[in-house]
Design an enzyme around this catalytic site. Structure first.
Site, mmCIF file in Angstrom:
data_model
loop_
_atom_site.group_PDB
_atom_site.id
_atom_site.type_symbol
_atom_site.label_atom_id
_atom_site.label_comp_id
_atom_site.label_asym_id
_atom_site.label_seq_id
_atom_site.Cartn_x
_atom_site.Cartn_y
_atom_site.Cartn_z
ATOM 1 N N GLY A 84 -4.286 -3.162 7.616
ATOM 2 C CA GLY A 84 -3.256 -4.182 7.745
ATOM 3 C C GLY A 84 -2.827 -4.250 9.194
ATOM 4 C CB CYS A 111 -4.756 -4.195 -1.147
ATOM 5 S SG CYS A 111 -4.822 -2.691 -0.151
ATOM 6 C CB THR A 127 -0.978 0.016 1.186
ATOM 7 O OG1 THR A 127 -2.001 0.986 0.938
ATOM 8 C CG2 THR A 127 -0.277 0.339 2.501
ATOM 9 C CG HIS A 139 1.236 4.649 4.564
ATOM 10 N ND1 HIS A 139 -0.100 4.414 4.768
ATOM 11 C CD2 HIS A 139 1.883 3.539 5.020
ATOM 12 C CE1 HIS A 139 -0.259 3.217 5.322
ATOM 13 N NE2 HIS A 139 0.927 2.670 5.480
#
Length: 218
Positions: free
Chosen positions: A142, A171, A78, A80
């Protein structure tokens, strides 16, 4: 449900690099005992891709200048970045008498209920943890459980540059479209989203009292 006098401690971390917060979570979890308090860390990270334990390298298509960090949470890759609300629940789920599946459900429902405050119809998917709006993913999950305690957590897209998601299969799903709150007339800032999520999360888990802290140390 936890005892009615259970306190949830909220740590407001501002913007901090991913690795230092990750290692602080590990340290807190490794050193906690049955008297340690439950905490929810609210943070925003500079740009970073994180690859979960189930992650496959082929899902990282073109990271470019954004670092990739292999981490000890569940799930796949993923992203961020600034404008994304990240929340890490550091909870003793043995003490709360819930399992990991219930914790995932509670986290998902806290996001769904927070978005519902803005009239956004969001929903979880049984086969793909996270929260979705019109088949687009708006929040990723997660977790890791160690010694009956949780760390890692959730990421909610609020008002961010979404282009880095195109450098990965989010994902592990090729072509998965992502959504964020601001264009949907949801919370307009990470701060606003954090305030609302703290409310719905604490209600969903049954916490009666909140104590707020700035930074990683009291």
């Amino acid at each position: 449900m936890p005892l009615k006098d259970t306190v949830l401690h909220i740590r407001h971390l501002g913007r901090q690099d991913y690795e230092s917060v990750w290692h602080a979570m590990q340290e807190y979890t490794d050193n906690r005992d049955e008297t340690s308090r439950d905490e929810l860390w609210i943070v925003e990270h500079p740009p970073v891709f994180t690859q979960g334990q189930a992650g496959k390298s082929e899902h990282i298509l073109n990271p470019g200048d954004i670092p990739v960090i292999q981490v000890d949470r569940g799930g796949q890759v993923t992203y961020h970045g600034p404008g994304q609300l990240v929340a890490y629940p550091l909870l003793d789920i043995k003490r709360l008498k819930i399992g990991v599946r219930q914790l995932v459900t509670d986290i998902e429902q806290s996001i769904v209920k927070m978005l519902a405050l803005y009239g956004i119809e969001a929903y979880p998917k049984a086969d793909a943890p996270g929260v979705y709006v019109e088949e687009r993913k708006i929040a990723s999950l997660g977790l890791r459980i160690r010694k009956g305690c949780s760390f890692h957590g959730l990421a909610l897209n609020v008002d961010m540059d979404m282009s880095p998601f195109q450098r990965i299969n989010p994902c592990g799903y090729a072509g998965l479209e992502m959504a964020q709150c601001k264009p949907l007339k949801g919370p307009q800032s990470v701060e606003e989203a954090g305030e609302k999520l703290i409310q719905t999360f604490s209600q969903e888990l049954g916490y009666q009292h909140l104590e707020h802290h700035q930074g990683l140390t009291d």
